[in-house]
Design a protein around this motif. Structure first.
Motif, PDB file in Angstrom:
ATOM      1  N   MET A 160       0.823  -1.214   0.000  1.00 10.27           N
ATOM      2  CA  MET A 160       0.000   0.000   0.000  1.00 10.27           C
ATOM      3  C   MET A 160       0.856   1.263   0.000  1.00 10.27           C
ATOM      4  O   MET A 160       0.330   2.371   0.143  1.00 10.27           O
ATOM      5  N   ARG A 161       2.148   1.122  -0.168  1.00 13.48           N
ATOM      6  CA  ARG A 161       3.087   2.243  -0.113  1.00 13.48           C
ATOM      7  C   ARG A 161       2.648   3.356  -1.075  1.00 13.48           C
ATOM      8  O   ARG A 161       2.541   3.160  -2.277  1.00 13.48           O
ATOM      9  N   GLY A 162       2.380   4.536  -0.537  1.00 13.91           N
ATOM     10  CA  GLY A 162       2.014   5.680  -1.360  1.00 13.91           C
ATOM     11  C   GLY A 162       0.574   5.724  -1.817  1.00 13.91           C
ATOM     12  O   GLY A 162       0.187   6.630  -2.563  1.00 13.91           O
ATOM     13  N   ALA A 163      -0.263   4.771  -1.349  1.00 17.00           N
ATOM     14  CA  ALA A 163      -1.649   4.695  -1.821  1.00 17.00           C
ATOM     15  C   ALA A 163      -2.637   5.401  -0.901  1.00 17.00           C
ATOM     16  O   ALA A 163      -3.839   5.409  -1.185  1.00 17.00           O
ATOM     17  N   ALA A 164      -2.160   6.000   0.194  1.00 14.90           N
ATOM     18  CA  ALA A 164      -3.067   6.696   1.119  1.00 14.90           C
ATOM     19  C   ALA A 164      -2.328   7.897   1.693  1.00 14.90           C
ATOM     20  O   ALA A 164      -1.807   7.856   2.803  1.00 14.90           O
TER      21      ALA A 164
ATOM     22  N   LEU B  14      -4.796  -4.980  -4.828  1.00 14.84           N
ATOM     23  CA  LEU B  14      -4.985  -4.792  -3.390  1.00 14.84           C
ATOM     24  C   LEU B  14      -5.499  -3.387  -3.079  1.00 14.84           C
ATOM     25  O   LEU B  14      -6.395  -3.219  -2.246  1.00 14.84           O
ATOM     26  N   VAL B  15      -4.976  -2.367  -3.740  1.00 17.76           N
ATOM     27  CA  VAL B  15      -5.314  -0.995  -3.363  1.00 17.76           C
ATOM     28  C   VAL B  15      -6.513  -0.431  -4.128  1.00 17.76           C
ATOM     29  O   VAL B  15      -7.017   0.633  -3.780  1.00 17.76           O
ATOM     30  N   THR B  16      -6.981  -1.139  -5.174  1.00 14.28           N
ATOM     31  CA  THR B  16      -8.128  -0.654  -5.945  1.00 14.28           C
ATOM     32  C   THR B  16      -9.418  -0.980  -5.212  1.00 14.28           C
ATOM     33  O   THR B  16      -9.693  -2.143  -4.877  1.00 14.28           O
ATOM     34  N   LEU B  17     -10.235   0.044  -4.966  1.00 19.04           N
ATOM     35  CA  LEU B  17     -11.486  -0.133  -4.223  1.00 19.04           C
ATOM     36  C   LEU B  17     -12.646  -0.253  -5.207  1.00 19.04           C
ATOM     37  O   LEU B  17     -12.941   0.686  -5.942  1.00 19.04           O
TER      38      LEU B  17
END
Length: 434
Positions: free
Chosen positions: A75-79, A420-423
């Motif tokens: 999730m690095r950099g995704a939030a 993983l990071v796509t909602l």
């Protein structure tokens, strides 16, 4: 019997108190994974030892990452640029509905690689599918203590499953892999579940790793809902008595320090300063008052979803800087104090495990080298790490992993990270509302 000689290095000496120092021209003798002796360098090494030439390098105790969530490197950099509640509710906890055992293992492999290459030899992890983190740690050869996470909102079955996972990790009988119990935090785990956790911990000799008193909002809310601070709640549910590894503990009342001091022989608090700054959490771990009360402190990175890296050099540097600023005392959190926090419990002493990091301080950002301790706290970069040994095994040699293929690890991580990071749904594993 296996014998290794690290030849002709400087050695960082980290006494329990007082100043650290550096001894030049030393040989570190390792027998069956343990440091057997440290002696002045000989002209002719023993013929039965495997020799690692460390001329020009400084040997330090391997760094310990005292609190992290390794699979969150995906999730690095995704939030970014979010308040704490939006960070949890809009990004992290929705993303974690996309977790699978495979994704957890792939993320943990990347994090273990990053940690080893930067000189970390052990870490304390708190996450879901901890059995997959155990697989990654065992493969790469790093030392790990793993706490399977659970929330009360997922029901008693999930709680008991997390306990079973800890038992399974223990049953691996890997001397480098241990397990703790992992309730998430007092604001996400009920008093009943905390009490049950403490009972299991006492009866089966587990420690408990959890978050506590991260913000003043959490402490204030706990007083409203439980008529107790988070630390008082951990006291009355038996968590502190069982033995607690507490992440953060930033918003403490005076009575909390007194309670923690009563259990100082079985308590450690991990501070992760970068996330307090980045998420504008308001407080940092009150290290000075906790240490004055005899409570052990360690340093962690927390997960890379907030910290962005698993770089302990950055964490120890920020610990020193934030402490000096907060206390308005430039003499506090000295070089030696900081290095002890970042390396504990590792030490380069005969009889101790050979968890050793060898660094090269010849790069321009470390020169001229008036004080190697200052370079270790304020100048060094992960790229200065040359060799790493865990239990005497050479897991990083000449800045390359010896236990795994780094390009393959990176390829796998990039293949699964987007999914993983796509909602795609409004689902979330939990709602942040302390």
């Amino acid at each position: 019997m296996t014998s290794t000689l690290i030849r002709n290095c400087a050695v960082l000496v980290t006494p329990d108190s007082g100043d650290c120092s550096v001894q030049d021209a030393q040989d570190i003798h390792i027998t069956d994974g343990t440091i057997s002796a440290i002696t002045p360098t000989r002209q002719t090494p023993p013929s039965d030892a495997e020799v690692l030439d460390a001329t020009g390098l400084l040997a330090i105790p391997g760094l310990t990452n005292a609190h992290t969530h390794t699979p969150m490197v995906l999730m690095r950099g995704a939030a970014e640029d979010l308040s704490l509640d939006n960070w949890f509710n809009q990004k992290i906890w929705p993303m974690e509905t996309n977790l699978t055992p495979e994704r957890v293992r792939i993320g943990a492999r990347l994090a273990c690689a990053e940690m080893l290459l930067s000189g970390i030899t052990s870490f304390a992890d708190h996450y879901f599918h901890a059995d997959q983190v155990a697989q990654a740690a065992a493969e790469l050869g790093i030392r790990a203590d793993l706490a399977p996470t659970f929330f009360t909102s997922t029901g008693p079955e999930a709680r008991e499953a997390s306990f079973d996972t800890a038992r399974q990790i223990r049953a691996l009988s890997n001397p480098r892999i241990t397990a703790s119990l992992g309730p998430h935090a007092p604001y996400t785990v009920s008093e009943e579940d905390l009490t049950r956790t403490a009972e299991v911990a006492r009866s089966e000799n587990f420690r408990i790793h959890l978050h506590a008193a991260e913000t003043q909002e959490q402490t204030t809310s706990s007083l409203t809902h439980h008529n107790a601070t988070p630390i008082r709640l951990l006291h009355r549910t038996g968590i502190l008595e069982a033995g607690a590894h507490l992440a953060h503990a930033c918003a403490l009342a005076d009575e909390d320090v007194t309670l923690l001091a009563q259990h100082a022989d079985r308590t450690v608090i991990a501070t992760c300063p970068k996330i307090y700054l980045k998420l504008a959490m308001g407080n940092t771990t009150p290290i000075r008052s906790l240490q004055a009360a005899g409570i052990p402190i360690s340093i962690g990175t927390d997960g890379a979803a907030a910290h962005n890296t698993q770089d302990m050099w950055e964490s120890l540097r920020l610990t020193a800087l934030t402490e000096k600023h907060k206390e308005q005392d430039a003499t506090w959190m000295s070089l030696s104090q900081t290095l002890r926090l970042a390396t504990h419990p590792n030490t380069l002493t005969p009889g101790h495990p050979a968890d050793i990091t060898l660094v090269d301080l010849s790069a321009p950002h470390n020169q001229p080298l008036h004080n190697p301790l200052a370079a270790l706290v304020y100048s060094i970069r992960p790229a200065d790490v040359i060799h790493v040994l865990v239990a005497g095994h050479l897991v990083v040699h000449n800045q390359s992993l010896t236990t795994a293929d780094l390009p393959e690890i990176l390829n796998q991580a990039n293949e699964v990270a987007d999914s993983l990071v796509t909602l795609t749904t409004p689902d979330t594993i939990q709602h942040y509302a302390p």
